[in-house]
Design a protein around this motif. Sequence first.
Motif, PDB file in Angstrom:
ATOM      1  N   ASN A   1     -22.545 -84.683  34.178  1.00  0.00           N
ATOM      2  CA  ASN A   1     -21.855 -83.927  35.223  1.00  0.00           C
ATOM      3  C   ASN A   1     -20.717 -84.731  35.843  1.00  0.00           C
ATOM      4  N   SER A   2     -20.975 -85.992  36.172  1.00  0.00           N
ATOM      5  CA  SER A   2     -19.937 -86.813  36.801  1.00  0.00           C
ATOM      6  C   SER A   2     -18.797 -87.105  35.834  1.00  0.00           C
ATOM      7  N   ALA A   3     -19.084 -87.164  34.527  1.00  0.00           N
ATOM      8  CA  ALA A   3     -18.030 -87.381  33.540  1.00  0.00           C
ATOM      9  C   ALA A   3     -17.035 -86.224  33.537  1.00  0.00           C
ATOM     10  N   VAL A   4     -17.555 -85.001  33.630  1.00  0.00           N
ATOM     11  CA  VAL A   4     -16.678 -83.822  33.650  1.00  0.00           C
ATOM     12  C   VAL A   4     -15.850 -83.787  34.932  1.00  0.00           C
ATOM     13  N   VAL A   5     -16.495 -84.032  36.051  1.00  0.00           N
ATOM     14  CA  VAL A   5     -15.801 -83.974  37.345  1.00  0.00           C
ATOM     15  C   VAL A   5     -14.699 -85.023  37.418  1.00  0.00           C
ATOM     16  N   LEU A   6     -15.035 -86.264  37.100  1.00  0.00           N
ATOM     17  CA  LEU A   6     -14.045 -87.341  37.188  1.00  0.00           C
ATOM     18  C   LEU A   6     -12.924 -87.157  36.172  1.00  0.00           C
ATOM     19  N   SER A   7     -13.253 -86.707  34.962  1.00  0.00           N
ATOM     20  CA  SER A   7     -12.224 -86.458  33.949  1.00  0.00           C
ATOM     21  C   SER A   7     -11.252 -85.384  34.409  1.00  0.00           C
ATOM     22  N   SER A   8     -11.778 -84.322  34.998  1.00  0.00           N
ATOM     23  CA  SER A   8     -10.920 -83.232  35.470  1.00  0.00           C
ATOM     24  C   SER A   8      -9.986 -83.708  36.579  1.00  0.00           C
ATOM     25  N   VAL A   9     -10.517 -84.515  37.502  1.00  0.00           N
ATOM     26  CA  VAL A   9      -9.677 -85.048  38.577  1.00  0.00           C
ATOM     27  C   VAL A   9      -8.587 -85.945  38.009  1.00  0.00           C
ATOM     28  N   LEU A  10      -8.935 -86.804  37.052  1.00  0.00           N
ATOM     29  CA  LEU A  10      -7.956 -87.698  36.447  1.00  0.00           C
ATOM     30  C   LEU A  10      -6.880 -86.925  35.688  1.00  0.00           C
ATOM     31  N   ILE A  11      -7.248 -85.817  35.079  1.00  0.00           N
ATOM     32  CA  ILE A  11      -6.265 -84.990  34.370  1.00  0.00           C
ATOM     33  C   ILE A  11      -5.203 -84.485  35.339  1.00  0.00           C
ATOM     34  N   PHE A  12      -5.614 -84.019  36.504  1.00  0.00           N
ATOM     35  CA  PHE A  12      -4.651 -83.533  37.492  1.00  0.00           C
ATOM     36  C   PHE A  12      -3.794 -84.682  38.045  1.00  0.00           C
TER      37      PHE A  12
ATOM     38  N   LEU B   1       1.526 -87.452  38.012  1.00  0.00           N
ATOM     39  CA  LEU B   1       2.356 -88.623  37.719  1.00  0.00           C
ATOM     40  C   LEU B   1       3.355 -88.324  36.604  1.00  0.00           C
ATOM     41  N   ALA B   2       2.916 -87.576  35.595  1.00  0.00           N
ATOM     42  CA  ALA B   2       3.805 -87.246  34.480  1.00  0.00           C
ATOM     43  C   ALA B   2       4.976 -86.395  34.948  1.00  0.00           C
ATOM     44  N   VAL B   3       4.706 -85.443  35.835  1.00  0.00           N
ATOM     45  CA  VAL B   3       5.778 -84.600  36.369  1.00  0.00           C
ATOM     46  C   VAL B   3       6.774 -85.434  37.160  1.00  0.00           C
ATOM     47  N   GLN B   4       6.263 -86.362  37.973  1.00  0.00           N
ATOM     48  CA  GLN B   4       7.148 -87.212  38.761  1.00  0.00           C
ATOM     49  C   GLN B   4       8.005 -88.111  37.862  1.00  0.00           C
ATOM     50  N   ILE B   5       7.394 -88.645  36.809  1.00  0.00           N
ATOM     51  CA  ILE B   5       8.137 -89.533  35.906  1.00  0.00           C
ATOM     52  C   ILE B   5       9.217 -88.770  35.148  1.00  0.00           C
ATOM     53  N   THR B   6       8.873 -87.594  34.638  1.00  0.00           N
ATOM     54  CA  THR B   6       9.880 -86.800  33.917  1.00  0.00           C
ATOM     55  C   THR B   6      11.000 -86.345  34.856  1.00  0.00           C
ATOM     56  N   GLU B   7      10.652 -86.132  36.124  1.00  0.00           N
ATOM     57  CA  GLU B   7      11.671 -85.770  37.105  1.00  0.00           C
ATOM     58  C   GLU B   7      12.627 -86.943  37.348  1.00  0.00           C
ATOM     59  N   LEU B   8      12.062 -88.145  37.449  1.00  0.00           N
ATOM     60  CA  LEU B   8      12.898 -89.329  37.663  1.00  0.00           C
ATOM     61  C   LEU B   8      13.778 -89.621  36.455  1.00  0.00           C
ATOM     62  N   LEU B   9      13.264 -89.319  35.265  1.00  0.00           N
ATOM     63  CA  LEU B   9      14.032 -89.572  34.038  1.00  0.00           C
ATOM     64  C   LEU B   9      15.020 -88.451  33.725  1.00  0.00           C
TER      65      LEU B   9
ATOM     66  N   VAL C   1       9.053 -80.326  25.165  1.00  0.00           N
ATOM     67  CA  VAL C   1       7.901 -80.494  24.279  1.00  0.00           C
ATOM     68  C   VAL C   1       7.359 -81.920  24.314  1.00  0.00           C
ATOM     69  N   LEU C   2       8.250 -82.911  24.225  1.00  0.00           N
ATOM     70  CA  LEU C   2       7.802 -84.303  24.096  1.00  0.00           C
ATOM     71  C   LEU C   2       6.969 -84.791  25.283  1.00  0.00           C
ATOM     72  N   PRO C   3       7.416 -84.617  26.546  1.00  0.00           N
ATOM     73  CA  PRO C   3       6.573 -85.074  27.667  1.00  0.00           C
ATOM     74  C   PRO C   3       5.215 -84.374  27.710  1.00  0.00           C
ATOM     75  N   ALA C   4       5.193 -83.091  27.333  1.00  0.00           N
ATOM     76  CA  ALA C   4       3.930 -82.350  27.354  1.00  0.00           C
ATOM     77  C   ALA C   4       2.944 -82.916  26.339  1.00  0.00           C
ATOM     78  N   ILE C   5       3.430 -83.322  25.178  1.00  0.00           N
ATOM     79  CA  ILE C   5       2.547 -83.886  24.157  1.00  0.00           C
ATOM     80  C   ILE C   5       2.126 -85.306  24.540  1.00  0.00           C
ATOM     81  N   ILE C   6       3.055 -86.075  25.079  1.00  0.00           N
ATOM     82  CA  ILE C   6       2.730 -87.464  25.430  1.00  0.00           C
ATOM     83  C   ILE C   6       1.648 -87.516  26.505  1.00  0.00           C
ATOM     84  N   LYS C   7       1.741 -86.628  27.494  1.00  0.00           N
ATOM     85  CA  LYS C   7       0.735 -86.700  28.565  1.00  0.00           C
ATOM     86  C   LYS C   7      -0.650 -86.292  28.088  1.00  0.00           C
TER      87      LYS C   7
ATOM     88  N   ARG D   1       5.090 -76.350  28.621  1.00  0.00           N
ATOM     89  CA  ARG D   1       5.336 -77.469  29.529  1.00  0.00           C
ATOM     90  C   ARG D   1       4.135 -77.823  30.393  1.00  0.00           C
ATOM     91  N   GLU D   2       3.361 -76.832  30.826  1.00  0.00           N
ATOM     92  CA  GLU D   2       2.344 -77.135  31.831  1.00  0.00           C
ATOM     93  C   GLU D   2       0.987 -76.497  31.558  1.00  0.00           C
TER      94      GLU D   2
END
Length: 256
Positions: free
Chosen positions: A229-240, A245-253, A192-198, A91-92
């Motif tokens: 360097n900035s690509a890695v940093v920004l990508s990592s932040v966006l992943i979190f 957001l994915a956790v909040q959406i699955t919680e609402l659904l 399984v499905l939300p984990a793969i979709i995200k 899941r996570e």
Amino acid sequence: MALIVSFKKFLDETGNIARFTGRFFSVGMKPRYENRELLNQCYNIGYLSFPLVALTAFIMGLVLTMQLRPSLVEYGVESQLPVMVGLAIVREIGPVITALIFAGKIGSSIGAELGSMKVTEQIDAMTVSGIKPYKYLVATRVLATTLMLPMLTILGDGISLFGAYLGVNIRSVTSIDLFFLQVFKSLDFSDVLPAIIKTLFFGFAVGIVGCYKGFNSSKGTQGVGVSANSAVVLSSVLIFIIDLLAVQITELLGLN
């Protein structure tokens, strides 16, 4: 004053990335498709990343099991160890850790590669020669990252669960059939499905950010390093952020 300037730069960067992403859908997804280059990028981005993902996933499953065991033994629920490890990995932990490893390896690679092409004016040369650099360089890499990360996550989850099985057998004896039976009985389709979709969104974010940073690299070799360097940093932040957001959406659904 400095805070206002920083906030303005943040808004400018956000707008530029949004414009770059919109260009991917308006230009990159139209025919003619660079199928051969897409397959080449899938090989470089997916297949060549598998050893690192596999090693990380195996160690993660093994260590997680060894860390959880003492607490479960203390409360007398050691038999639930496969269930807890399986849910946590699928899941996570599996998707997020795999995405972070992916961002570190692929995000920096794309940023440095396209950055060096920008600095040496290879992208300008492609434009002059009639090749559409955005379609050839950006669209293929973004599609490859979007497609390959879910596959790497699925394979990584399986390897991580095998590492967890070995971790369980360090202190006790459990058959592999019984271990995976407990794991799969505890998992539901909604796990399984939300984990793969995200992971699709994780991969898309890594590809877009890496290409954006490389395409907008400043002149000189220092600019290439900054882009990677900035690509890695920004990508990592966006992943979190996407994971939140994915956790909040699955919680609402009601899928949690």
